[in-house]
Design a protein around this motif. Structure first.
Motif, short mmCIF file in Angstrom:
data_model
loop_
_atom_site.label_atom_id
_atom_site.label_comp_id
_atom_site.label_asym_id
_atom_site.label_seq_id
_atom_site.Cartn_x
_atom_site.Cartn_y
_atom_site.Cartn_z
N ALA A 58 0.86 -1.18 0.00
CA ALA A 58 0.00 0.00 0.00
C ALA A 58 0.90 1.23 0.00
N GLN A 59 1.99 1.14 -0.80
CA GLN A 59 2.97 2.20 -0.90
C GLN A 59 3.44 2.63 0.50
N CYS A 60 3.51 3.93 0.78
CA CYS A 60 4.08 4.31 2.07
C CYS A 60 3.14 4.05 3.24
N GLY A 61 1.94 3.54 2.96
CA GLY A 61 1.06 3.05 4.02
C GLY A 61 1.23 1.57 4.29
N SER A 62 2.14 0.92 3.57
CA SER A 62 2.26 -0.54 3.64
C SER A 62 2.47 -1.06 5.04
N GLY A 107 -3.43 7.38 21.53
CA GLY A 107 -2.52 7.90 20.51
C GLY A 107 -2.94 7.45 19.13
N VAL A 108 -2.53 8.20 18.11
CA VAL A 108 -2.84 7.87 16.72
C VAL A 108 -1.56 7.88 15.90
N ALA A 109 -1.42 6.88 15.03
CA ALA A 109 -0.38 6.86 14.00
C ALA A 109 -1.08 7.00 12.66
N ALA A 110 -0.51 7.83 11.77
CA ALA A 110 -1.20 8.09 10.50
C ALA A 110 -0.20 8.35 9.39
N CYS A 111 -0.65 8.11 8.16
CA CYS A 111 0.17 8.44 7.00
C CYS A 111 -0.71 8.68 5.79
N ALA A 112 -0.24 9.56 4.91
CA ALA A 112 -0.85 9.73 3.60
C ALA A 112 -0.19 8.74 2.65
N VAL A 113 -0.94 8.30 1.63
CA VAL A 113 -0.49 7.21 0.77
C VAL A 113 -0.57 7.63 -0.69
N ALA A 114 0.47 7.35 -1.43
CA ALA A 114 0.49 7.63 -2.86
C ALA A 114 -0.72 6.99 -3.54
N GLY A 115 -1.29 7.70 -4.50
CA GLY A 115 -2.49 7.21 -5.16
C GLY A 115 -3.76 7.72 -4.55
N GLY A 116 -3.64 8.51 -3.46
CA GLY A 116 -4.82 9.15 -2.88
C GLY A 116 -5.48 8.37 -1.77
N MET A 117 -4.70 7.79 -0.85
CA MET A 117 -5.29 7.11 0.29
C MET A 117 -4.68 7.66 1.58
N GLY A 118 -5.35 7.34 2.69
CA GLY A 118 -4.84 7.69 4.00
C GLY A 118 -5.05 6.52 4.94
N ALA A 119 -4.10 6.28 5.84
CA ALA A 119 -4.19 5.18 6.80
C ALA A 119 -3.97 5.72 8.20
N ALA A 120 -4.68 5.16 9.17
CA ALA A 120 -4.53 5.59 10.56
C ALA A 120 -4.88 4.45 11.50
N MET A 121 -4.29 4.50 12.69
CA MET A 121 -4.58 3.51 13.74
C MET A 121 -4.64 4.25 15.08
N LEU A 122 -5.69 3.95 15.86
CA LEU A 122 -5.88 4.50 17.19
C LEU A 122 -5.55 3.42 18.22
#
Length: 366
Positions: free
Chosen positions: A76-80, A347-362
């Motif tokens: 999942a690119q940089c969200g992998s 706490g939350v960890a998050a990243c934007a992803v190439a191709g137009g996605m976003g990932a996060a974990m609480l």
């Protein structure tokens, strides 16, 4: 989540340049299993540019987990790395067994990709008919769309390096202990910088409107990170419980915008709001992308000040961006930060992803 560690992060073609992705991952997987006191029954591993061949399984065998430990990979690119942990958590819920999950990237050893016999620098992130910008051009476009000045980007990069240097103790806790099998390697990115030094950098894109420079784009780097996941009722000692996870879609033309909706999604799953968070870790692929996310979430003052709960020991702008590992790396840092907080801290960890996605974990500290 009972343990989490990472390798050092070194620039492409530097100290870890001879270590392939499966060995980076195998070493950190073995290291993270030690404090957990058990070997996993499965490994889920994020990666973007490796040689293929089911990196999760290869790394599981390299880590010494035995033939019965299954493994698989996620791109999942940089969200992998973050999506790999989500899949690992789902596997724990289904199977009731321990799972190690994370990400690894070795741009130094990654094979060259060819299209019609011509080497390519970037695979497609969207098909024909959709915008598919170069990531630096997308970061410039995002800065323009969100009115994020070069001065703000430079200030955010300075903040990342300054905090990384100030909080070496935290960075040491999250790195693999002792001397790694490949020798005494440490993070080689954080620098003592000044506004004057950053002002001398020219934009990466040859355009009068470009604002992204080498200082405000995370350098390409080698590294790996992993966490150990077990059923909540089997977790010994202080640990984190995953309370929400989300992967959301957005505009491929401005991929940096999708991380904020992902954060809102995981907060909604737990009935929480940004004000409830004790810590937030965001992948700093570009200063403009990170600032767009933080502005959207109300975590900046609209000028140069960033909420102190955000990236308290700096981020990828200082350390580097090993794409497939970066999502796990921010989660590992979040784990070590929250273990110093009282039970109940979120706490939350998050990243934007190439191709137009976003990932996060609480996550919640227990």
């Amino acid at each position: 989540m009972v343990a989490g560690l990472r390798t050092p992060v070194t620039g492409r073609s530097r100290a870890l340049s001879s270590v392939p992705a499966h060995q980076l991952a195998g070493r950190v997987l073995a290291a993270v299993a030690e404090p957990a006191g058990r070997a996993p029954q499965a490994v889920v591993l994020g990666n973007c540019t490796g040689p293929g061949g089911n990196l999760g399984r290869v790394a599981a065998l390299d880590a010494g987990f035995g033939e019965s430990c299954v493994g698989w990979g996620v791109d999942a690119q940089c969200g992998s790395g973050l999506v790999a942990v989500m899949q690992g958590a789902d596997q724990v819920r289904r199977s009731g067994t321990a799972v190690a999950a994370g990400g690894a990237e070795s741009p130094s050893t990654a094979p060259v990709r060819l299209v019609d016999g011509t080497p390519i620098r970037q695979a497609r992130f969207a098909p024909e008919g959709f915008a598919d910008p170069d990531m630096t051009a997308a970061a410039d476009d995002l800065a323009a769309a969100c009115d994020i000045s070069r001065a703000r980007q430079d200030a955010f990069a300075l903040r990342s390096h300054r905090l990384a240097l100030q909080h070496e103790t935290l960075l040491r806790r999250e790195r693999m202990p002792g001397t790694a099998p490949w020798g005494s390697v440490v993070d080689d990115g954080p620098r003592s910088l000044s506004p004057g030094m950053l002002a001398r950098f020219r934009p990466l894109v040859d355009s009068p409107s470009a604002t992204v420079t080498p200082a405000t784009a995370a350098r390409i780097a080698d590294g790996a990170a992993a966490v150990m996941l077990v059923p909540a009722d089997h977790a010994p000692g202080p640990h984190l419980v995953i309370q929400g996870q989300a992967l959301v879609g957005g505009d491929p033309a401005l991929p940096g915008l999708a991380a904020a909706p992902a954060v809102r999604a995981v907060l909604a799953q737990a009935g929480a709001v940004v004000a409830d968070l004790a810590a937030l870790e965001v992948v700093e692929a570009y200063a403009s992308q990170a600032l767009a996310t933080l502005d959207d979430l109300g975590l900046t003052d609209g000028a140069r000040e960033v909420d102190p709960r955000v990236n308290a020991a700096g981020g990828a702008l200082a350390l580097g961006h090993p794409w497939g590992a970066s999502g796990t790396m921010v989660l590992v840092r979040l784990l070590h930060r929250l273990l110093e907080s009282p039970p109940g801290a979120l706490g939350v960890a998050a990243c934007a992803v190439a191709g137009g996605m976003g990932a996060a974990m609480l996550v919640e500290r227990r």
